[in-house]
Design an enzyme around this catalytic site. Structure first.
Site, PDB file in Angstrom:
ATOM      1  N   LYS A  35      23.074 177.590  69.567  1.00  0.00           N
ATOM      2  CA  LYS A  35      22.171 178.146  68.554  1.00  0.00           C
ATOM      3  C   LYS A  35      21.057 178.989  69.164  1.00  0.00           C
ATOM      4  CE  LYS A  35      20.757 174.562  66.306  1.00  0.00           C
ATOM      5  NZ  LYS A  35      21.454 173.582  67.159  1.00  0.00           N
TER       6      LYS A  35
ATOM      7  N   ARG B 232      15.627 171.360  58.656  1.00  0.00           N
ATOM      8  CA  ARG B 232      16.347 170.353  59.441  1.00  0.00           C
ATOM      9  C   ARG B 232      16.988 169.293  58.543  1.00  0.00           C
ATOM     10  NH1 ARG B 232      16.120 169.453  64.857  1.00  0.00           N
ATOM     11  NH2 ARG B 232      14.423 170.927  65.076  1.00  0.00           N
TER      12      ARG B 232
ATOM     13  N   ARG C 297      26.114 169.851  82.297  1.00  0.00           N
ATOM     14  CA  ARG C 297      25.018 170.645  82.860  1.00  0.00           C
ATOM     15  C   ARG C 297      24.390 169.937  84.067  1.00  0.00           C
ATOM     16  NH1 ARG C 297      21.745 171.587  77.260  1.00  0.00           N
ATOM     17  NH2 ARG C 297      23.096 173.147  76.285  1.00  0.00           N
TER      18      ARG C 297
ATOM     19  N   ARG D   4      19.984 165.776  83.731  1.00  0.00           N
ATOM     20  CA  ARG D   4      18.786 165.376  82.997  1.00  0.00           C
ATOM     21  C   ARG D   4      19.133 164.259  82.022  1.00  0.00           C
ATOM     22  NH1 ARG D   4      15.847 170.359  80.263  1.00  0.00           N
ATOM     23  NH2 ARG D   4      17.431 169.781  78.752  1.00  0.00           N
TER      24      ARG D   4
ATOM     25  N   ARG E 214      22.267 162.413  69.692  1.00  0.00           N
ATOM     26  CA  ARG E 214      21.773 163.644  69.054  1.00  0.00           C
ATOM     27  C   ARG E 214      22.770 164.166  68.025  1.00  0.00           C
ATOM     28  NH1 ARG E 214      20.749 167.454  73.950  1.00  0.00           N
ATOM     29  NH2 ARG E 214      20.275 168.972  72.308  1.00  0.00           N
TER      30      ARG E 214
END
Length: 220
Positions: free
Chosen positions: A13, A88, A127, A161, A172
């Site tokens: 996004k 949201r 990542r 992370r 999430r």
């Protein structure tokens, strides 16, 4: 054009919002930027938001909505805007509709970036970020460093992370499914949703979105 961009974490996004806003010559309005700008300028809304954040609480919808309203009323947004991260949830979507109706405006499209859930998890959990510079980001599959665990740019240590861990990503995604995804059905009843396949090269996804927006505009 007045556009809302939605999609799960990892769908790209942020990248697409920046690119589309530039191509369409409209401001990219993200919730994160709104919070940071108001807090750094120490506006009344920023102070209020910070008080909730410092206490570990979610910022109430009415504060977020007030920040978005203030930003959308700036001169550079007169010709349109791209909203990223707002609304949201359905109550925020309803408030946005009410706000736009009051101003005699309406949304032109809601772009829904779609990506398979397992691919999203793979994208984010793969990542690896440099401890010396968080702007240096690699991916174990898509853009691996030349030497495992070492940043190509500065030689710093690459690490996973906490908010990129698979467990966190799945949490999430669950929040997205329960809180944000319902706004897609809300906007479908208004005939605004344009679904975009978010997989593939960034340029191709941008081109798909622009083509879909053009078709949407022609039909209207």
């Amino acid at each position: 054009m007045r556009i809302v961009l939605v999609g799960p974490p990892g769908a790209g996004k942020g990248t697409q919002a920046t690119r589309l806003a530039e191509k369409l010559n409209i401001p990219h309005i993200s919730t994160g930027d709104l919070f940071r700008a108001n807090i750094s300028r120490q506006t009344e809304l920023g102070k209020l938001a910070k008080s909730y954040m410092d206490a570990g609480n979610l910022v109430p919808d009415e504060v977020t909505i007030a920040m978005a309203k203030d930003r959308m009323e700036q001169p550079d947004a007169e010709g349109g805007f791209l909203l990223d991260g707002f609304p949201r949830n359905v109550s925020q979507a309803e408030a946005l509709d009410e706000l736009l109706n009051t101003e005699g405006m309406q949304l032109d499209a809601v772009l829904d970036l779609e990506a398979p859930e397992e691919e999203v998890v793979k994208r984010i959990a793969g990542r690896r970020t440099c401890r010396n510079n968080s702007a240096h980001v690699f991916h174990v599959t898509y853009s691996p460093p030349k030497k495992e665990g070492v940043c190509d740019v500065c030689g710093g240590e690459l690490y996973l992370r906490g908010d990129d861990s698979e467990e966190t990503v799945r949490t999430r995604l669950e929040v997205y499914h329960t809180q944000t995804e319902p706004i897609i059905d809300y906007y479908k009843t208004q005939g605004l949703v344009v679904t975009i396949e978010a997989m593939g090269p960034v340029d191709e996804v941008t081109a798909r979105a622009l083509a879909a927006l053009k078709r949407e505009g022609d039909e209207k």
